[in-house]
Design a protein around this motif. Structure first.
Motif, PDB file in Angstrom:
ATOM      1  N   PRO A 296       0.840  -1.213   0.000  1.00 62.23           N
ATOM      2  CA  PRO A 296       0.000   0.000   0.000  1.00 62.23           C
ATOM      3  C   PRO A 296       0.877   1.265   0.000  1.00 62.23           C
ATOM      4  CG  PRO A 296      -0.717  -1.539   1.703  1.00 62.23           C
ATOM      5  CD  PRO A 296       0.576  -2.066   1.156  1.00 62.23           C
ATOM      6  N   ILE A 297       0.366   2.314  -0.569  1.00 59.93           N
ATOM      7  CA  ILE A 297       1.127   3.559  -0.713  1.00 59.93           C
ATOM      8  C   ILE A 297       1.625   4.087   0.630  1.00 59.93           C
ATOM      9  CG2 ILE A 297       0.933   5.992  -1.367  1.00 59.93           C
ATOM     10  CD1 ILE A 297      -0.902   5.038  -3.646  1.00 59.93           C
ATOM     11  N   GLU A 298       0.791   4.035   1.663  1.00 57.50           N
ATOM     12  CA  GLU A 298       1.225   4.570   2.963  1.00 57.50           C
ATOM     13  C   GLU A 298       2.401   3.777   3.545  1.00 57.50           C
ATOM     14  OE1 GLU A 298      -2.337   1.889   3.582  1.00 57.50           O
ATOM     15  OE2 GLU A 298      -1.997   3.661   2.341  1.00 57.50           O
ATOM     16  N   ILE A 299       2.432   2.483   3.283  1.00 54.90           N
ATOM     17  CA  ILE A 299       3.554   1.662   3.755  1.00 54.90           C
ATOM     18  C   ILE A 299       4.809   1.999   2.961  1.00 54.90           C
ATOM     19  CG2 ILE A 299       4.452  -0.687   4.041  1.00 54.90           C
ATOM     20  CD1 ILE A 299       2.137   0.065   5.961  1.00 54.90           C
ATOM     21  N   ARG A 300       4.672   2.173   1.665  1.00 51.50           N
ATOM     22  CA  ARG A 300       5.816   2.558   0.842  1.00 51.50           C
ATOM     23  C   ARG A 300       6.405   3.885   1.306  1.00 51.50           C
ATOM     24  NH1 ARG A 300       3.769   2.083  -5.156  1.00 51.50           N
ATOM     25  NH2 ARG A 300       1.750   1.610  -4.291  1.00 51.50           N
ATOM     26  N   SER A 301       5.546   4.824   1.622  1.00 52.93           N
ATOM     27  CA  SER A 301       6.015   6.132   2.101  1.00 52.93           C
ATOM     28  C   SER A 301       6.780   5.995   3.412  1.00 52.93           C
ATOM     29  CB  SER A 301       4.836   7.080   2.308  1.00 52.93           C
ATOM     30  OG  SER A 301       4.211   7.356   1.102  1.00 52.93           O
ATOM     31  N   GLN A 302       6.258   5.194   4.299  1.00 55.49           N
ATOM     32  CA  GLN A 302       6.940   4.992   5.581  1.00 55.49           C
ATOM     33  C   GLN A 302       8.270   4.261   5.405  1.00 55.49           C
ATOM     34  OE1 GLN A 302       3.621   3.088   7.568  1.00 55.49           O
ATOM     35  NE2 GLN A 302       3.278   4.933   8.802  1.00 55.49           N
ATOM     36  N   LEU A 303       8.316   3.348   4.475  1.00 59.38           N
ATOM     37  CA  LEU A 303       9.575   2.650   4.190  1.00 59.38           C
ATOM     38  C   LEU A 303      10.609   3.618   3.614  1.00 59.38           C
ATOM     39  CD1 LEU A 303       8.158  -0.656   2.710  1.00 59.38           C
ATOM     40  CD2 LEU A 303       9.535  -0.445   4.802  1.00 59.38           C
ATOM     41  N   ARG A 304      10.160   4.532   2.782  1.00 60.16           N
ATOM     42  CA  ARG A 304      11.091   5.520   2.214  1.00 60.16           C
ATOM     43  C   ARG A 304      11.695   6.397   3.306  1.00 60.16           C
ATOM     44  NH1 ARG A 304       7.042   5.869  -2.091  1.00 60.16           N
ATOM     45  NH2 ARG A 304       7.915   4.820  -3.906  1.00 60.16           N
ATOM     46  N   GLU A 305      10.918   6.665   4.342  1.00 60.53           N
ATOM     47  CA  GLU A 305      11.446   7.443   5.465  1.00 60.53           C
ATOM     48  C   GLU A 305      12.561   6.682   6.181  1.00 60.53           C
ATOM     49  OE1 GLU A 305       8.145   8.411   8.011  1.00 60.53           O
ATOM     50  OE2 GLU A 305       7.132   9.530   6.424  1.00 60.53           O
ATOM     51  N   ARG A 306      12.534   5.366   6.093  1.00 65.39           N
ATOM     52  CA  ARG A 306      13.542   4.514   6.750  1.00 65.39           C
ATOM     53  C   ARG A 306      14.598   4.026   5.767  1.00 65.39           C
ATOM     54  NH1 ARG A 306      10.822   0.718  10.903  1.00 65.39           N
ATOM     55  NH2 ARG A 306       9.293   2.067  11.829  1.00 65.39           N
ATOM     56  N   ARG A 307      14.660   4.608   4.604  1.00 66.52           N
ATOM     57  CA  ARG A 307      15.478   4.073   3.504  1.00 66.52           C
ATOM     58  C   ARG A 307      16.941   3.835   3.861  1.00 66.52           C
ATOM     59  NH1 ARG A 307      13.885   8.983   1.942  1.00 66.52           N
ATOM     60  NH2 ARG A 307      15.420  10.646   2.019  1.00 66.52           N
ATOM     61  N   ASP A 308      17.509   4.637   4.738  1.00 71.50           N
ATOM     62  CA  ASP A 308      18.918   4.469   5.078  1.00 71.50           C
ATOM     63  C   ASP A 308      19.180   3.272   5.989  1.00 71.50           C
ATOM     64  OD1 ASP A 308      19.711   6.652   3.549  1.00 71.50           O
ATOM     65  OD2 ASP A 308      19.449   8.060   5.212  1.00 71.50           O
ATOM     66  N   PHE A 309      18.122   2.662   6.474  1.00 72.16           N
ATOM     67  CA  PHE A 309      18.257   1.532   7.397  1.00 72.16           C
ATOM     68  C   PHE A 309      17.796   0.208   6.792  1.00 72.16           C
ATOM     69  CE2 PHE A 309      17.449   5.453   9.723  1.00 72.16           C
ATOM     70  CZ  PHE A 309      18.645   5.570  10.408  1.00 72.16           C
ATOM     71  N   ILE A 310      17.452   0.236   5.516  1.00 76.09           N
ATOM     72  CA  ILE A 310      16.999  -0.979   4.826  1.00 76.09           C
ATOM     73  C   ILE A 310      18.023  -1.315   3.751  1.00 76.09           C
ATOM     74  CG2 ILE A 310      15.168  -2.018   3.431  1.00 76.09           C
ATOM     75  CD1 ILE A 310      13.217  -0.079   4.839  1.00 76.09           C
ATOM     76  N   HIS A 311      18.677  -2.476   3.916  1.00 75.59           N
ATOM     77  CA  HIS A 311      19.781  -2.848   3.036  1.00 75.59           C
ATOM     78  C   HIS A 311      19.574  -4.181   2.321  1.00 75.59           C
ATOM     79  CE1 HIS A 311      22.039   0.351   5.001  1.00 75.59           C
ATOM     80  NE2 HIS A 311      21.617  -0.143   6.151  1.00 75.59           N
ATOM     81  N   THR A 312      18.595  -4.953   2.754  1.00 79.16           N
ATOM     82  CA  THR A 312      18.361  -6.273   2.165  1.00 79.16           C
ATOM     83  C   THR A 312      16.865  -6.487   1.956  1.00 79.16           C
ATOM     84  OG1 THR A 312      18.110  -7.400   4.290  1.00 79.16           O
ATOM     85  CG2 THR A 312      20.358  -7.234   3.404  1.00 79.16           C
ATOM     86  N   GLN A 313      16.546  -7.490   1.153  1.00 82.66           N
ATOM     87  CA  GLN A 313      15.135  -7.812   0.957  1.00 82.66           C
ATOM     88  C   GLN A 313      14.511  -8.306   2.263  1.00 82.66           C
ATOM     89  OE1 GLN A 313      12.988 -11.169  -1.415  1.00 82.66           O
ATOM     90  NE2 GLN A 313      13.539  -9.517  -2.832  1.00 82.66           N
ATOM     91  N   PHE A 314      15.273  -9.012   3.041  1.00 79.02           N
ATOM     92  CA  PHE A 314      14.772  -9.469   4.333  1.00 79.02           C
ATOM     93  C   PHE A 314      14.390  -8.275   5.209  1.00 79.02           C
ATOM     94  CE2 PHE A 314      15.534 -10.681   8.783  1.00 79.02           C
ATOM     95  CZ  PHE A 314      14.583 -11.699   8.908  1.00 79.02           C
ATOM     96  N   GLN A 315      15.232  -7.269   5.263  1.00 80.52           N
ATOM     97  CA  GLN A 315      14.926  -6.072   6.053  1.00 80.52           C
ATOM     98  C   GLN A 315      13.723  -5.332   5.482  1.00 80.52           C
ATOM     99  OE1 GLN A 315      18.738  -4.105   5.874  1.00 80.52           O
ATOM    100  NE2 GLN A 315      19.346  -4.934   7.881  1.00 80.52           N
ATOM    101  N   LEU A 316      13.615  -5.304   4.186  1.00 76.28           N
ATOM    102  CA  LEU A 316      12.457  -4.683   3.545  1.00 76.28           C
ATOM    103  C   LEU A 316      11.172  -5.380   3.973  1.00 76.28           C
ATOM    104  CD1 LEU A 316      11.041  -2.884   1.455  1.00 76.28           C
ATOM    105  CD2 LEU A 316      11.698  -4.570  -0.289  1.00 76.28           C
ATOM    106  N   ARG A 317      11.172  -6.678   3.921  1.00 72.41           N
ATOM    107  CA  ARG A 317       9.981  -7.444   4.317  1.00 72.41           C
ATOM    108  C   ARG A 317       9.696  -7.306   5.811  1.00 72.41           C
ATOM    109  NH1 ARG A 317       7.955 -11.045   0.533  1.00 72.41           N
ATOM    110  NH2 ARG A 317       9.158 -11.108  -1.385  1.00 72.41           N
ATOM    111  N   GLN A 318      10.723  -7.354   6.615  1.00 71.89           N
ATOM    112  CA  GLN A 318      10.552  -7.191   8.065  1.00 71.89           C
ATOM    113  C   GLN A 318       9.921  -5.845   8.391  1.00 71.89           C
ATOM    114  OE1 GLN A 318      14.403  -7.558   9.966  1.00 71.89           O
ATOM    115  NE2 GLN A 318      13.631  -9.209  11.244  1.00 71.89           N
TER     116      GLN A 318
END
Length: 59
Positions: A24-46
């Motif tokens: 969902p768009i709101e989740i994508r936006s929140q993930l973008r705010e954390r972009r510097d802390f997501i380095h793997t697909q596992f972290q993305l899914r978590q």
């Protein structure tokens, strides 16, 4: 594989990009705010699962 941040992950991993685009768009936006802390697909899914559970309780 470990990437510099979410942007690099999404650019270089088509499966990560497909997963991200399915969220969902709101989740994508929140993930973008954390972009510097997501380095793997596992972290993305978590992170996405966590955000979805938190958002569910905030409704």
């Amino acid at each position: 594989m470990f990437y510099k941040n979410l942007n690099f992950l999404l650019f270089n991993s088509s499966s990560s990009r497909q997963y991200f685009d399915s969220l969902p768009i709101e989740i994508r936006s929140q993930l973008r705010e954390r972009r510097d802390f997501i380095h793997t697909q596992f972290q993305l899914r978590q992170n996405s699962e966590y955000l979805q559970s938190v958002n569910k309780w905030q409704l």
